[in-house]
Design a protein around this motif. Structure first.
Motif, PDB file in Angstrom:
ATOM      1  N   TRP A 187       0.804  -1.207   0.000  1.00  0.00           N
ATOM      2  CA  TRP A 187       0.000   0.000   0.000  1.00  0.00           C
ATOM      3  C   TRP A 187       0.843   1.266   0.000  1.00  0.00           C
ATOM      4  O   TRP A 187       2.003   1.282   0.383  1.00  0.00           O
ATOM      5  N   ALA A 188       0.193   2.341  -0.433  1.00  0.00           N
ATOM      6  CA  ALA A 188       0.571   3.696  -0.074  1.00  0.00           C
ATOM      7  C   ALA A 188      -0.268   4.029   1.151  1.00  0.00           C
ATOM      8  O   ALA A 188      -1.297   3.396   1.381  1.00  0.00           O
ATOM      9  N   PRO A 189       0.136   5.005   1.975  1.00  0.00           N
ATOM     10  CA  PRO A 189      -0.617   5.285   3.204  1.00  0.00           C
ATOM     11  C   PRO A 189      -2.087   5.540   2.928  1.00  0.00           C
ATOM     12  O   PRO A 189      -2.438   6.348   2.076  1.00  0.00           O
ATOM     13  N   THR A 224      -4.521   4.124  -7.613  1.00  0.00           N
ATOM     14  CA  THR A 224      -4.777   2.894  -8.364  1.00  0.00           C
ATOM     15  C   THR A 224      -4.748   1.701  -7.427  1.00  0.00           C
ATOM     16  O   THR A 224      -3.866   1.580  -6.575  1.00  0.00           O
ATOM     17  N   LEU A 225      -5.722   0.815  -7.599  1.00  0.00           N
ATOM     18  CA  LEU A 225      -5.767  -0.460  -6.878  1.00  0.00           C
ATOM     19  C   LEU A 225      -5.499  -1.566  -7.885  1.00  0.00           C
ATOM     20  O   LEU A 225      -6.253  -1.752  -8.838  1.00  0.00           O
ATOM     21  N   LEU A 226      -4.399  -2.281  -7.689  1.00  0.00           N
ATOM     22  CA  LEU A 226      -4.050  -3.419  -8.534  1.00  0.00           C
ATOM     23  C   LEU A 226      -4.430  -4.708  -7.816  1.00  0.00           C
ATOM     24  O   LEU A 226      -3.982  -4.953  -6.693  1.00  0.00           O
ATOM     25  N   ILE A 227      -5.259  -5.527  -8.450  1.00  0.00           N
ATOM     26  CA  ILE A 227      -5.743  -6.773  -7.862  1.00  0.00           C
ATOM     27  C   ILE A 227      -5.183  -7.938  -8.674  1.00  0.00           C
ATOM     28  O   ILE A 227      -5.438  -8.047  -9.874  1.00  0.00           O
ATOM     29  N   PHE A 228      -4.416  -8.794  -8.016  1.00  0.00           N
ATOM     30  CA  PHE A 228      -3.782  -9.919  -8.693  1.00  0.00           C
ATOM     31  C   PHE A 228      -4.414 -11.226  -8.244  1.00  0.00           C
ATOM     32  O   PHE A 228      -4.598 -11.465  -7.048  1.00  0.00           O
ATOM     33  N   LEU A 229      -4.719 -12.078  -9.210  1.00  0.00           N
ATOM     34  CA  LEU A 229      -5.210 -13.419  -8.930  1.00  0.00           C
ATOM     35  C   LEU A 229      -4.500 -14.374  -9.881  1.00  0.00           C
ATOM     36  O   LEU A 229      -4.418 -14.111 -11.084  1.00  0.00           O
ATOM     37  N   TRP A 267      -2.000  -2.570  -3.682  1.00  0.00           N
ATOM     38  CA  TRP A 267      -2.151  -3.831  -4.385  1.00  0.00           C
ATOM     39  C   TRP A 267      -2.517  -4.936  -3.413  1.00  0.00           C
ATOM     40  O   TRP A 267      -2.132  -4.932  -2.246  1.00  0.00           O
ATOM     41  N   VAL A 268      -3.310  -5.861  -3.917  1.00  0.00           N
ATOM     42  CA  VAL A 268      -3.652  -7.073  -3.175  1.00  0.00           C
ATOM     43  C   VAL A 268      -3.473  -8.251  -4.133  1.00  0.00           C
ATOM     44  O   VAL A 268      -3.638  -8.099  -5.343  1.00  0.00           O
ATOM     45  N   SER A 269      -3.116  -9.390  -3.587  1.00  0.00           N
ATOM     46  CA  SER A 269      -2.919 -10.549  -4.451  1.00  0.00           C
ATOM     47  C   SER A 269      -3.307 -11.831  -3.740  1.00  0.00           C
ATOM     48  O   SER A 269      -3.167 -11.952  -2.523  1.00  0.00           O
ATOM     49  N   VAL A 270      -3.798 -12.766  -4.527  1.00  0.00           N
ATOM     50  CA  VAL A 270      -4.033 -14.132  -4.082  1.00  0.00           C
ATOM     51  C   VAL A 270      -3.400 -15.042  -5.123  1.00  0.00           C
ATOM     52  O   VAL A 270      -3.833 -15.078  -6.273  1.00  0.00           O
TER      53      VAL A 270
END
Length: 290
Positions: A36-38, A55-60, A100-103
Protein backbone atom coordinates in the motif's frame (compact mmCIF):
# COMPACT_ATOMS: atom_id res chain seq x y z
CA UNK A 1 5.58 7.83 -19.35
CA UNK A 2 6.68 4.73 -17.55
CA UNK A 3 10.35 4.10 -17.69
CA UNK A 4 12.68 1.29 -16.76
CA UNK A 5 13.69 1.27 -13.11
CA UNK A 6 17.10 0.15 -11.97
CA UNK A 7 15.79 -0.87 -8.56
CA UNK A 8 12.60 -1.85 -6.80
CA UNK A 9 10.69 0.47 -4.51
CA UNK A 10 8.90 -2.35 -2.74
CA UNK A 11 10.65 -4.62 -0.30
CA UNK A 12 9.63 -7.81 1.41
CA UNK A 13 9.90 -6.52 4.94
CA UNK A 14 7.38 -3.72 5.03
CA UNK A 15 9.68 -0.77 4.25
CA UNK A 16 9.41 1.65 1.36
CA UNK A 17 12.06 3.37 -0.67
CA UNK A 18 13.75 6.35 0.95
CA UNK A 19 13.69 8.30 -2.29
CA UNK A 20 11.17 11.10 -1.99
CA UNK A 21 10.84 11.30 -5.77
CA UNK A 22 9.06 7.97 -5.92
CA UNK A 23 5.50 7.17 -4.98
CA UNK A 24 6.39 3.83 -3.48
CA UNK A 25 4.58 0.82 -2.13
CA UNK A 26 5.29 -0.89 1.15
CA UNK A 27 4.94 -4.64 1.26
CA UNK A 28 2.42 -5.75 3.84
CA UNK A 29 4.09 -7.01 7.01
CA UNK A 30 1.06 -9.03 8.09
CA UNK A 31 0.16 -10.40 4.65
CA UNK A 32 2.75 -10.81 1.89
CA UNK A 33 -0.13 -10.57 -0.59
CA UNK A 34 -0.83 -6.91 0.14
CA UNK A 35 1.00 -3.62 -0.22
CA UNK A 36 0.00 0.00 0.00
CA UNK A 37 0.57 3.70 -0.07
CA UNK A 38 -0.62 5.29 3.20
CA UNK A 39 -4.38 4.99 3.43
CA UNK A 40 -4.63 8.49 4.87
CA UNK A 41 -3.41 9.84 1.53
CA UNK A 42 -6.16 8.15 -0.47
CA UNK A 43 -9.13 10.46 -1.11
CA UNK A 44 -12.67 9.40 -0.38
CA UNK A 45 -15.20 8.89 -3.15
CA UNK A 46 -15.93 12.13 -4.97
CA UNK A 47 -12.81 13.93 -3.74
CA UNK A 48 -10.26 12.79 -6.31
CA UNK A 49 -9.39 14.15 -9.71
CA UNK A 50 -8.42 11.88 -12.59
CA UNK A 51 -4.80 13.03 -12.43
CA UNK A 52 -4.50 12.27 -8.70
CA UNK A 53 -6.74 9.22 -8.59
CA UNK A 54 -4.96 6.33 -6.81
CA UNK A 55 -4.78 2.89 -8.36
CA UNK A 56 -5.77 -0.46 -6.88
CA UNK A 57 -4.05 -3.42 -8.53
CA UNK A 58 -5.74 -6.77 -7.86
CA UNK A 59 -3.78 -9.92 -8.69
CA UNK A 60 -5.21 -13.42 -8.93
CA UNK A 61 -3.27 -16.38 -10.23
CA UNK A 62 -1.15 -19.45 -9.78
CA UNK A 63 2.49 -19.88 -8.71
CA UNK A 64 3.51 -16.92 -10.87
CA UNK A 65 1.51 -14.69 -8.52
CA UNK A 66 2.53 -16.44 -5.30
CA UNK A 67 6.17 -15.92 -6.31
CA UNK A 68 7.65 -19.40 -6.77
CA UNK A 69 11.23 -19.09 -7.94
CA UNK A 70 11.83 -15.51 -6.78
CA UNK A 71 14.69 -16.18 -4.40
CA UNK A 72 18.43 -16.19 -4.46
CA UNK A 73 20.31 -19.34 -3.59
CA UNK A 74 19.95 -20.07 0.11
CA UNK A 75 17.47 -17.26 0.76
CA UNK A 76 13.78 -17.30 1.61
CA UNK A 77 11.21 -17.08 -1.20
CA UNK A 78 10.11 -13.55 -2.07
CA UNK A 79 6.34 -13.78 -1.71
CA UNK A 80 4.19 -12.10 -4.37
CA UNK A 81 7.25 -11.04 -6.37
CA UNK A 82 5.27 -10.18 -9.50
CA UNK A 83 2.56 -8.07 -7.79
CA UNK A 84 5.11 -6.20 -5.65
CA UNK A 85 7.30 -5.32 -8.60
CA UNK A 86 4.44 -4.38 -10.93
CA UNK A 87 2.98 -2.09 -8.27
CA UNK A 88 6.35 -0.47 -7.54
CA UNK A 89 7.12 0.21 -11.19
CA UNK A 90 3.61 1.41 -11.95
CA UNK A 91 3.66 3.83 -9.03
CA UNK A 92 7.06 5.16 -10.00
CA UNK A 93 6.31 5.51 -13.70
CA UNK A 94 2.68 6.70 -13.61
CA UNK A 95 3.23 9.02 -10.66
CA UNK A 96 0.19 7.84 -8.70
CA UNK A 97 -0.33 6.15 -5.37
CA UNK A 98 -0.89 2.43 -5.61
CA UNK A 99 -2.40 -0.19 -3.37
CA UNK A 100 -2.15 -3.83 -4.38
CA UNK A 101 -3.65 -7.07 -3.17
CA UNK A 102 -2.92 -10.55 -4.45
CA UNK A 103 -4.03 -14.13 -4.08
CA UNK A 104 -1.69 -16.68 -5.59
CA UNK A 105 -2.41 -20.40 -5.33
CA UNK A 106 0.46 -22.59 -6.48
CA UNK A 107 -0.72 -25.23 -8.95
CA UNK A 108 -4.17 -23.67 -9.35
CA UNK A 109 -6.20 -23.93 -12.53
CA UNK A 110 -9.09 -21.65 -13.47
CA UNK A 111 -11.67 -23.64 -11.52
CA UNK A 112 -9.60 -23.63 -8.33
CA UNK A 113 -9.02 -19.90 -8.63
CA UNK A 114 -12.75 -19.41 -8.96
CA UNK A 115 -13.63 -21.70 -6.05
CA UNK A 116 -10.84 -20.78 -3.61
CA UNK A 117 -9.13 -17.66 -4.91
CA UNK A 118 -12.17 -15.44 -5.45
CA UNK A 119 -13.49 -15.73 -1.85
CA UNK A 120 -10.03 -14.89 -0.47
CA UNK A 121 -9.73 -11.96 -2.86
CA UNK A 122 -13.13 -10.58 -1.88
CA UNK A 123 -12.10 -10.63 1.77
CA UNK A 124 -8.91 -8.72 1.04
CA UNK A 125 -10.52 -5.95 -1.01
CA UNK A 126 -13.45 -5.39 1.32
CA UNK A 127 -11.62 -2.51 3.02
CA UNK A 128 -11.00 -0.71 -0.29
CA UNK A 129 -14.55 -0.53 -1.64
CA UNK A 130 -15.04 3.04 -0.38
CA UNK A 131 -11.86 4.31 -2.04
CA UNK A 132 -12.15 6.26 -5.29
CA UNK A 133 -9.46 4.31 -7.05
CA UNK A 134 -8.77 3.19 -10.58
CA UNK A 135 -9.11 -0.60 -10.35
CA UNK A 136 -7.16 -3.04 -12.50
CA UNK A 137 -7.44 -6.81 -12.20
CA UNK A 138 -4.40 -8.84 -13.29
CA UNK A 139 -5.31 -12.49 -13.92
CA UNK A 140 -2.34 -14.84 -14.39
CA UNK A 141 -3.61 -18.26 -15.41
CA UNK A 142 -3.47 -20.99 -17.99
CA UNK A 143 -0.37 -23.12 -17.44
CA UNK A 144 -1.98 -25.54 -14.98
CA UNK A 145 -5.09 -25.92 -17.12
CA UNK A 146 -2.83 -26.95 -19.98
CA UNK A 147 -0.87 -29.27 -17.71
CA UNK A 148 -4.13 -30.93 -16.66
CA UNK A 149 -5.24 -31.13 -20.32
CA UNK A 150 -8.48 -29.25 -19.70
CA UNK A 151 -8.95 -28.53 -23.38
CA UNK A 152 -12.75 -28.66 -23.54
CA UNK A 153 -13.60 -26.44 -20.56
CA UNK A 154 -10.76 -23.92 -20.26
CA UNK A 155 -12.26 -21.14 -22.39
CA UNK A 156 -15.74 -21.25 -20.84
CA UNK A 157 -14.38 -21.41 -17.27
CA UNK A 158 -12.03 -18.51 -17.96
CA UNK A 159 -14.92 -16.48 -19.38
CA UNK A 160 -16.99 -17.07 -16.24
CA UNK A 161 -14.07 -16.14 -13.98
CA UNK A 162 -13.50 -12.88 -15.84
CA UNK A 163 -17.21 -12.13 -15.63
CA UNK A 164 -17.07 -12.41 -11.84
CA UNK A 165 -13.88 -10.36 -11.59
CA UNK A 166 -15.47 -7.56 -13.58
CA UNK A 167 -17.59 -6.55 -10.57
CA UNK A 168 -15.42 -7.86 -7.75
CA UNK A 169 -15.07 -4.46 -6.05
CA UNK A 170 -18.57 -3.03 -6.53
CA UNK A 171 -21.68 -4.77 -7.78
CA UNK A 172 -22.83 -1.66 -9.61
CA UNK A 173 -19.45 -0.50 -10.97
CA UNK A 174 -17.17 -2.49 -13.22
CA UNK A 175 -13.43 -2.43 -12.70
CA UNK A 176 -11.51 -0.19 -15.07
CA UNK A 177 -9.62 -3.04 -16.73
CA UNK A 178 -8.96 -6.76 -16.60
CA UNK A 179 -5.62 -7.80 -18.04
CA UNK A 180 -4.40 -11.32 -18.71
CA UNK A 181 -0.66 -11.57 -19.32
CA UNK A 182 0.20 -13.97 -22.11
CA UNK A 183 2.66 -16.68 -21.12
CA UNK A 184 5.44 -18.33 -23.10
CA UNK A 185 6.12 -21.58 -21.32
CA UNK A 186 7.98 -22.75 -24.42
CA UNK A 187 10.86 -20.44 -23.41
CA UNK A 188 11.39 -22.25 -20.11
CA UNK A 189 14.76 -24.09 -20.18
CA UNK A 190 13.11 -27.33 -19.09
CA UNK A 191 10.97 -27.32 -22.25
CA UNK A 192 13.21 -25.43 -24.64
CA UNK A 193 15.00 -28.55 -25.86
CA UNK A 194 15.13 -29.70 -29.46
CA UNK A 195 12.90 -31.14 -30.87
CA UNK A 196 10.43 -30.77 -27.97
CA UNK A 197 10.55 -26.96 -28.21
CA UNK A 198 8.92 -26.95 -31.67
CA UNK A 199 5.91 -28.87 -30.43
CA UNK A 200 5.64 -26.87 -27.20
CA UNK A 201 5.90 -23.53 -29.04
CA UNK A 202 2.98 -24.42 -31.31
CA UNK A 203 0.92 -25.72 -28.40
CA UNK A 204 1.66 -22.58 -26.39
CA UNK A 205 0.53 -20.32 -29.25
CA UNK A 206 -2.74 -22.22 -29.72
CA UNK A 207 -3.38 -22.26 -25.95
CA UNK A 208 -2.85 -18.53 -25.55
CA UNK A 209 -5.40 -17.91 -28.32
CA UNK A 210 -7.98 -19.34 -25.95
CA UNK A 211 -7.43 -16.35 -23.67
CA UNK A 212 -8.21 -13.96 -26.51
CA UNK A 213 -11.36 -15.89 -27.38
CA UNK A 214 -12.48 -16.05 -23.75
CA UNK A 215 -12.33 -12.28 -23.18
CA UNK A 216 -13.15 -11.00 -26.67
CA UNK A 217 -16.72 -10.26 -25.58
CA UNK A 218 -15.74 -8.36 -22.45
CA UNK A 219 -15.29 -4.59 -22.54
CA UNK A 220 -11.97 -3.37 -21.07
CA UNK A 221 -10.46 -6.85 -20.98
CA UNK A 222 -7.07 -7.30 -22.63
CA UNK A 223 -4.52 -10.04 -23.20
CA UNK A 224 -1.07 -8.49 -22.81
CA UNK A 225 1.65 -9.92 -25.06
CA UNK A 226 4.66 -11.46 -23.42
CA UNK A 227 7.71 -9.21 -23.89
CA UNK A 228 10.80 -10.13 -25.85
CA UNK A 229 13.78 -11.14 -23.70
CA UNK A 230 16.23 -8.31 -22.95
CA UNK A 231 19.24 -8.10 -25.21
CA UNK A 232 22.47 -9.47 -23.82
CA UNK A 233 20.87 -11.47 -21.01
CA UNK A 234 21.45 -15.19 -20.76
CA UNK A 235 18.22 -17.15 -20.74
CA UNK A 236 19.34 -19.01 -17.63
CA UNK A 237 19.34 -15.76 -15.63
CA UNK A 238 15.64 -15.30 -16.32
CA UNK A 239 14.63 -18.59 -14.69
CA UNK A 240 15.10 -20.21 -11.30
CA UNK A 241 16.86 -23.60 -10.94
CA UNK A 242 13.66 -25.59 -11.61
CA UNK A 243 13.83 -24.45 -15.21
CA UNK A 244 10.18 -23.39 -15.28
CA UNK A 245 9.50 -20.44 -12.96
CA UNK A 246 11.10 -16.99 -13.32
CA UNK A 247 14.04 -16.01 -11.16
CA UNK A 248 13.97 -12.88 -9.03
CA UNK A 249 15.47 -11.00 -11.98
CA UNK A 250 12.94 -12.62 -14.32
CA UNK A 251 10.04 -11.39 -12.21
CA UNK A 252 11.47 -7.86 -12.09
CA UNK A 253 11.96 -7.75 -15.85
CA UNK A 254 8.46 -9.12 -16.53
CA UNK A 255 6.91 -6.73 -14.00
CA UNK A 256 8.53 -3.73 -15.66
CA UNK A 257 6.92 -4.66 -18.97
CA UNK A 258 3.52 -5.37 -17.37
CA UNK A 259 3.53 -2.01 -15.59
CA UNK A 260 4.10 -0.21 -18.89
CA UNK A 261 1.40 -2.25 -20.63
CA UNK A 262 -1.15 -1.60 -17.89
CA UNK A 263 -0.36 2.09 -18.01
CA UNK A 264 -0.97 2.10 -21.79
CA UNK A 265 -4.28 0.23 -21.35
CA UNK A 266 -5.52 2.82 -18.84
CA UNK A 267 -4.32 5.73 -20.93
CA UNK A 268 -6.10 4.43 -24.03
CA UNK A 269 -9.26 3.80 -22.01
CA UNK A 270 -9.21 7.36 -20.68
CA UNK A 271 -8.73 8.74 -24.18
CA UNK A 272 -11.72 6.74 -25.39
CA UNK A 273 -13.86 8.02 -22.51
CA UNK A 274 -12.77 11.59 -23.25
CA UNK A 275 -13.82 11.18 -26.87
CA UNK A 276 -17.23 9.91 -25.81
CA UNK A 277 -17.63 12.82 -23.39
CA UNK A 278 -16.75 15.31 -26.16
CA UNK A 279 -18.50 14.07 -29.30
CA UNK A 280 -17.79 17.30 -31.20
CA UNK A 281 -14.14 16.26 -31.27
CA UNK A 282 -15.00 13.08 -33.17
CA UNK A 283 -15.98 14.86 -36.37
CA UNK A 284 -19.20 15.83 -38.11
CA UNK A 285 -20.44 12.23 -38.33
CA UNK A 286 -20.77 12.06 -34.54
CA UNK A 287 -23.56 14.66 -34.50
CA UNK A 288 -25.36 13.58 -37.67
CA UNK A 289 -28.91 12.25 -37.18
CA UNK A 290 -29.32 8.50 -37.64
Amino acid sequence: ELHQSAGSSAGGGGGSSSSSSRRCISSGAEDPGEGWAPLSDLPAVGESSDSQRPTLLIFLGDSLVSGVGAQDEGSEPAAAALPRNVAARFAQGAGVQVRWVSVGITGADVQQLRNEGLPKLREKIEAYKAQAATVVVVLVVGVNDLRKVQLATYRSKLRHLCDELKYIVCEDRAVDAIVLPALRICDAPLLNIFPLNYFVALLCTLWEREKHKAVSWLVDAHVLPFPSPPNGERQESMFCPDGVHPSAFGYEWWADSLAKQIHCVLRERQARLNDLANPHQLGEWATMPL
